[in-house]
Write a protein that holds these residues in place. Structure first.
Motif, PDB file in Angstrom:
ATOM      1  N   SER A   1       0.841  -1.196   0.000  1.00 57.15           N
ATOM      2  CA  SER A   1       0.000   0.000   0.000  1.00 57.15           C
ATOM      3  C   SER A   1       0.878   1.248   0.000  1.00 57.15           C
ATOM      4  O   SER A   1       2.073   1.199   0.296  1.00 57.15           O
ATOM      5  CB  SER A   1      -0.921  -0.008   1.216  1.00 57.15           C
ATOM      6  N   SER A   2       0.252   2.349  -0.307  1.00 50.66           N
ATOM      7  CA  SER A   2       0.983   3.614  -0.361  1.00 50.66           C
ATOM      8  C   SER A   2       1.532   3.994   1.015  1.00 50.66           C
ATOM      9  O   SER A   2       2.636   4.538   1.115  1.00 50.66           O
ATOM     10  CB  SER A   2       0.077   4.727  -0.892  1.00 50.66           C
TER      11      SER A   2
ATOM     12  N   SER B   1      -0.934  -0.870  -4.251  1.00 55.75           N
ATOM     13  CA  SER B   1      -2.087  -1.782  -4.185  1.00 55.75           C
ATOM     14  C   SER B   1      -3.390  -1.065  -3.834  1.00 55.75           C
ATOM     15  O   SER B   1      -4.466  -1.490  -4.241  1.00 55.75           O
ATOM     16  CB  SER B   1      -1.827  -2.894  -3.172  1.00 55.75           C
ATOM     17  N   ASP B   2      -3.311   0.015  -3.089  1.00 55.72           N
ATOM     18  CA  ASP B   2      -4.531   0.735  -2.688  1.00 55.72           C
ATOM     19  C   ASP B   2      -4.846   1.921  -3.600  1.00 55.72           C
ATOM     20  O   ASP B   2      -5.594   2.815  -3.220  1.00 55.72           O
ATOM     21  CB  ASP B   2      -4.420   1.189  -1.234  1.00 55.72           C
ATOM     22  N   TRP B   3      -4.323   1.928  -4.806  1.00 58.80           N
ATOM     23  CA  TRP B   3      -4.490   3.061  -5.726  1.00 58.80           C
ATOM     24  C   TRP B   3      -5.960   3.363  -6.003  1.00 58.80           C
ATOM     25  O   TRP B   3      -6.370   4.524  -5.991  1.00 58.80           O
ATOM     26  CB  TRP B   3      -3.754   2.760  -7.034  1.00 58.80           C
TER      27      TRP B   3
ATOM     28  N   ALA C   1      -8.550   2.813  -4.220  1.00 57.60           N
ATOM     29  CA  ALA C   1      -9.276   3.287  -3.037  1.00 57.60           C
ATOM     30  C   ALA C   1      -8.848   4.689  -2.612  1.00 57.60           C
ATOM     31  O   ALA C   1      -9.516   5.323  -1.798  1.00 57.60           O
ATOM     32  CB  ALA C   1      -9.056   2.320  -1.877  1.00 57.60           C
ATOM     33  N   MET C   2      -7.746   5.168  -3.178  1.00 58.06           N
ATOM     34  CA  MET C   2      -7.212   6.475  -2.776  1.00 58.06           C
ATOM     35  C   MET C   2      -8.006   7.605  -3.414  1.00 58.06           C
ATOM     36  O   MET C   2      -8.483   7.496  -4.543  1.00 58.06           O
ATOM     37  CB  MET C   2      -5.739   6.589  -3.202  1.00 58.06           C
TER      38      MET C   2
END
Length: 144
Positions: A5-6, A42-44, A46-47
């Protein structure tokens, strides 16, 4: 390598002396230590937009803020500032030429009030038309 994740990626802290390393040295260091910064974590999805921009700015700062890029930004700033100063000098010379015509010639003999009025008009017009906008558009130094 699993997608991270970021927040996990941005938790990584560069080693001491990172700012002085070139882009190639940075890439070599990251490869040696198995570190990879993907363009999309991986959380792109949802960002939010602001979070994405924060992540992309962080990656850019970590990977591309090298001594060579900072020197290039400084050269570009000096070039822009020189052009701005030349243009400001040109406008000042034009104003002086206009005032020279009003005060240095006999175009308006015995008309002191008209000369003063034209001087006030020329100074006010140049200030509103050129100096104020040029002052607002003066180049600013790059952030380091």
């Amino acid at each position: 390598m699993t997608m991270r994740s970021s927040k996990e990626l941005m938790a990584w802290q560069p080693p001491a002396g990172w700012r002085e390393l070139s882009g190639d040295q940075r890439s070599t260091y990251l490869q040696q230590h198995g570190i990879r910064f993907p363009l999309r974590p991986s959380d792109w999805e949802a960002m939010e937009h602001e979070q994405r921009m924060t992540y992309l700015n962080w990656v850019s700062r970590v990977m591309h803020d090298t001594p060579a890029s900072r020197a290039a930004k400084q050269r570009e700033y000096r070039r822009e500032l020189l052009a701005w100063r030349v243009l400001m000098g040109w406008w000042a010379l034009c104003l002086l030429a206009a005032l020279g015509i009003v005060w240095g010639t006999d175009a308006f003999p015995e008309a002191l009030g008209l000369r003063i009025g034209m001087t006030i008009f020329a100074v006010a017009a140049y200030t509103i038309t050129f100096f104020a906008p040029m002052g607002a558009t003066r180049p600013s130094p790059p952030r380091t």
